[in-house]
Enzyme design. Structure first.
Site, PDB file in Angstrom:
ATOM      1  N   ARG A   1      38.918  23.584  37.998  1.00 58.30           N
ATOM      2  CA  ARG A   1      39.951  24.317  38.717  1.00 58.30           C
ATOM      3  C   ARG A   1      41.118  23.374  39.000  1.00 58.30           C
ATOM      4  O   ARG A   1      40.946  22.147  39.031  1.00 58.30           O
ATOM      5  CB  ARG A   1      39.405  24.882  40.034  1.00 58.30           C
ATOM      6  CG  ARG A   1      38.188  25.797  39.876  1.00 58.30           C
ATOM      7  CD  ARG A   1      37.674  26.220  41.240  1.00 58.30           C
ATOM      8  NE  ARG A   1      36.542  27.151  41.148  1.00 58.30           N
ATOM      9  CZ  ARG A   1      35.272  26.787  41.130  1.00 58.30           C
ATOM     10  NH1 ARG A   1      34.947  25.496  41.202  1.00 58.30           N
ATOM     11  NH2 ARG A   1      34.311  27.690  41.053  1.00 58.30           N
TER      12      ARG A   1
ATOM     13  N   HIS B   1      44.018  28.276  35.121  1.00 59.06           N
ATOM     14  CA  HIS B   1      42.824  29.121  35.101  1.00 59.06           C
ATOM     15  C   HIS B   1      42.610  29.753  33.722  1.00 59.06           C
ATOM     16  O   HIS B   1      41.476  30.065  33.346  1.00 59.06           O
ATOM     17  CB  HIS B   1      42.934  30.206  36.174  1.00 59.06           C
ATOM     18  CG  HIS B   1      41.632  30.474  36.863  1.00 59.06           C
ATOM     19  ND1 HIS B   1      41.121  29.668  37.855  1.00 59.06           N
ATOM     20  CD2 HIS B   1      40.711  31.447  36.685  1.00 59.06           C
ATOM     21  CE1 HIS B   1      39.957  30.139  38.256  1.00 59.06           C
ATOM     22  NE2 HIS B   1      39.680  31.217  37.563  1.00 59.06           N
TER      23      HIS B   1
ATOM     24  N   ARG C   1      40.708  27.242  31.792  1.00 58.19           N
ATOM     25  CA  ARG C   1      39.314  27.285  32.281  1.00 58.19           C
ATOM     26  C   ARG C   1      38.566  28.453  31.638  1.00 58.19           C
ATOM     27  O   ARG C   1      37.416  28.317  31.202  1.00 58.19           O
ATOM     28  CB  ARG C   1      39.342  27.408  33.809  1.00 58.19           C
ATOM     29  CG  ARG C   1      37.994  27.631  34.494  1.00 58.19           C
ATOM     30  CD  ARG C   1      38.228  27.610  36.001  1.00 58.19           C
ATOM     31  NE  ARG C   1      37.136  28.166  36.775  1.00 58.19           N
ATOM     32  CZ  ARG C   1      36.059  27.491  37.161  1.00 58.19           C
ATOM     33  NH1 ARG C   1      35.911  26.235  36.801  1.00 58.19           N
ATOM     34  NH2 ARG C   1      35.127  28.069  37.896  1.00 58.19           N
TER      35      ARG C   1
ATOM     36  N   HIS D   1      29.763  27.890  39.030  1.00 56.61           N
ATOM     37  CA  HIS D   1      29.564  29.210  39.621  1.00 56.61           C
ATOM     38  C   HIS D   1      28.197  29.305  40.273  1.00 56.61           C
ATOM     39  O   HIS D   1      27.193  28.890  39.695  1.00 56.61           O
ATOM     40  CB  HIS D   1      29.663  30.299  38.548  1.00 56.61           C
ATOM     41  CG  HIS D   1      31.063  30.508  38.048  1.00 56.61           C
ATOM     42  ND1 HIS D   1      31.331  30.980  36.778  1.00 56.61           N
ATOM     43  CD2 HIS D   1      32.264  30.313  38.637  1.00 56.61           C
ATOM     44  CE1 HIS D   1      32.643  31.054  36.625  1.00 56.61           C
ATOM     45  NE2 HIS D   1      33.221  30.661  37.729  1.00 56.61           N
TER      46      HIS D   1
ATOM     47  N   TYR E   1      34.316  35.551  33.713  1.00 54.44           N
ATOM     48  CA  TYR E   1      35.267  34.581  33.215  1.00 54.44           C
ATOM     49  C   TYR E   1      35.206  34.476  31.686  1.00 54.44           C
ATOM     50  O   TYR E   1      36.223  34.292  31.024  1.00 54.44           O
ATOM     51  CB  TYR E   1      34.963  33.195  33.792  1.00 54.44           C
ATOM     52  CG  TYR E   1      35.557  32.961  35.149  1.00 54.44           C
ATOM     53  CD1 TYR E   1      36.562  32.041  35.332  1.00 54.44           C
ATOM     54  CD2 TYR E   1      35.111  33.657  36.262  1.00 54.44           C
ATOM     55  CE1 TYR E   1      37.108  31.806  36.586  1.00 54.44           C
ATOM     56  CE2 TYR E   1      35.643  33.442  37.508  1.00 54.44           C
ATOM     57  CZ  TYR E   1      36.645  32.519  37.668  1.00 54.44           C
ATOM     58  OH  TYR E   1      37.179  32.295  38.911  1.00 54.44           O
TER      59      TYR E   1
END
Length: 331
Positions: free
Chosen positions: A188, A279, A282, A305, A314
């Site tokens: 992040r 993001h 990511r 997570h 994601y």
């Protein structure tokens, strides 16, 4: 007061219904209100006398101890203060219907999306669930309010061509190191901001990340990221402990807004035709990992997570990959 209410109500309908219809409504309404006590609402301004529950501060202290991020704490505080301010009722007297009405009015007045509204519901539910478990109230009045359905927008990761275009757009060592480290670790932007040089272990190829929920986790360097970071560090002539620093003296730590801006500008230079942000990189890391055979549990660990369902949000596995595996396995 009942008679006054009926007469006033019938006056409103007088020009909208026929005489026969008015007669039916009048008779039905007269019978209906006979079972109720009716009084005129007091519209005088009532001063607030402490609308926040006594346990309010305790709740936030508890969540902070449990590791909730400052960003999340601020959001929870914003939503809950608005909720209690609007209701202005003792916590033990708040009903399920009170919460439903609050959510409905909030959406109508502010034109909120179902996604935003469900976030508010989730926050309110979490507070009352905690209050019930801690014995401040008998039960959670939000428990019977079901999640608000909404369609999650599908995240579209960078394609292989787009990623290479972004790589080619890097015209300095810092941007190259930022991009490759984002992609290699799936970190992040707040985790990138906090990285120190000492958090990189070139021997084990491990990166110690510290981020969401004030938790540490380990991710890894690929060859491209290692070379990019080594080249960037060799180019520096400062004594800062931060992994990424500003271009000019006093060479302070590169902050979140500055990192996001560099990535955004990098995307504009690349000509990929859409906005680039940390993001998205990511998300690309997660999707590429799954598409190339990495078990979802390992992708979950890399991304940090807690819930594996979040990883699947994601990381969208390509349909072509699923189709090929189906042909090989379902015979």
């Amino acid at each position: 007061m009942r008679e006054h209410f009926v007469n006033e109500f019938m006056a409103v309908l007088s020009n909208k219904l026929t005489e026969d219809a008015l007669s039916i409504v009048y008779q039905s309404l007269t019978l209906f209100v006979s079972n109720y006590e009716i009084s005129e609402r007091n519209t005088e301004v009532v001063p607030y006398t402490g609308y926040l529950p006594e346990c309010y501060e305790t709740y936030f202290v508890t969540r902070k101890i449990e590791g909730m991020s400052m960003k999340s704490l601020e959001l929870y505080n914003l939503v809950l203060k608005d909720f209690f301010f609007k209701l202005n009722k003792e916590i033990c007297k708040i009903s399920t219907n009170d919460i439903r009405v609050y959510l409905y009015k909030n959406q109508q007045e502010r034109n909120l999306s179902n996604s935003t509204l469900d976030t508010k519901r989730t926050i309110i539910h979490a507070f009352f669930e905690w209050a019930a478990n801690e014995g401040y109230i008998g039960s959670n009045p939000c428990r019977n309010i079901k999640p608000i359905k909404y369609e999650r927008p599908k995240r579209k990761p960078l394609t292989g061509i787009e990623l290479e275009k972004v790589r080619n757009a890097c015209d300095n060592l810092k941007d190259k190191a930022l991009l490759e480290l984002f992609y290699s670790t799936g970190c992040r932007v707040t985790e990138m901001e906090r990285l120190d040089i000492s958090d990189i272990d070139f021997q084990t190829k491990e990166v110690l990340l510290f981020g969401k929920g004030d938790k540490h986790r380990i991710s890894y360097l690929n060859a491209k990221a290692e070379i990019a970071i080594r080249n960037y560090l060799d180019s520096r002539n400062d004594n800062e402990e931060a992994l990424f620093v500003s271009d000019r003296k006093p060479y302070g730590r590169l902050k979140k807004p500055a990192i996001e801006k560099r990535i955004r500008v990098l995307g504009e230079k690349s000509g990929i035709g859409r906005r680039l942000y940390p993001h998205l990189i990511r998300h690309t890391t997660a999707t590429d990992g799954l598409d190339r055979g990495m078990p979802v549990e390992e992708v979950q660990q890399i991304l940090g997570h807690v819930n594996i369902a979040t990883t699947m949000i994601y990381a969208e596995v390509s349909r072509a990959n699923v189709k090929n595996n189906h042909r090989k396995c379902i015979v």
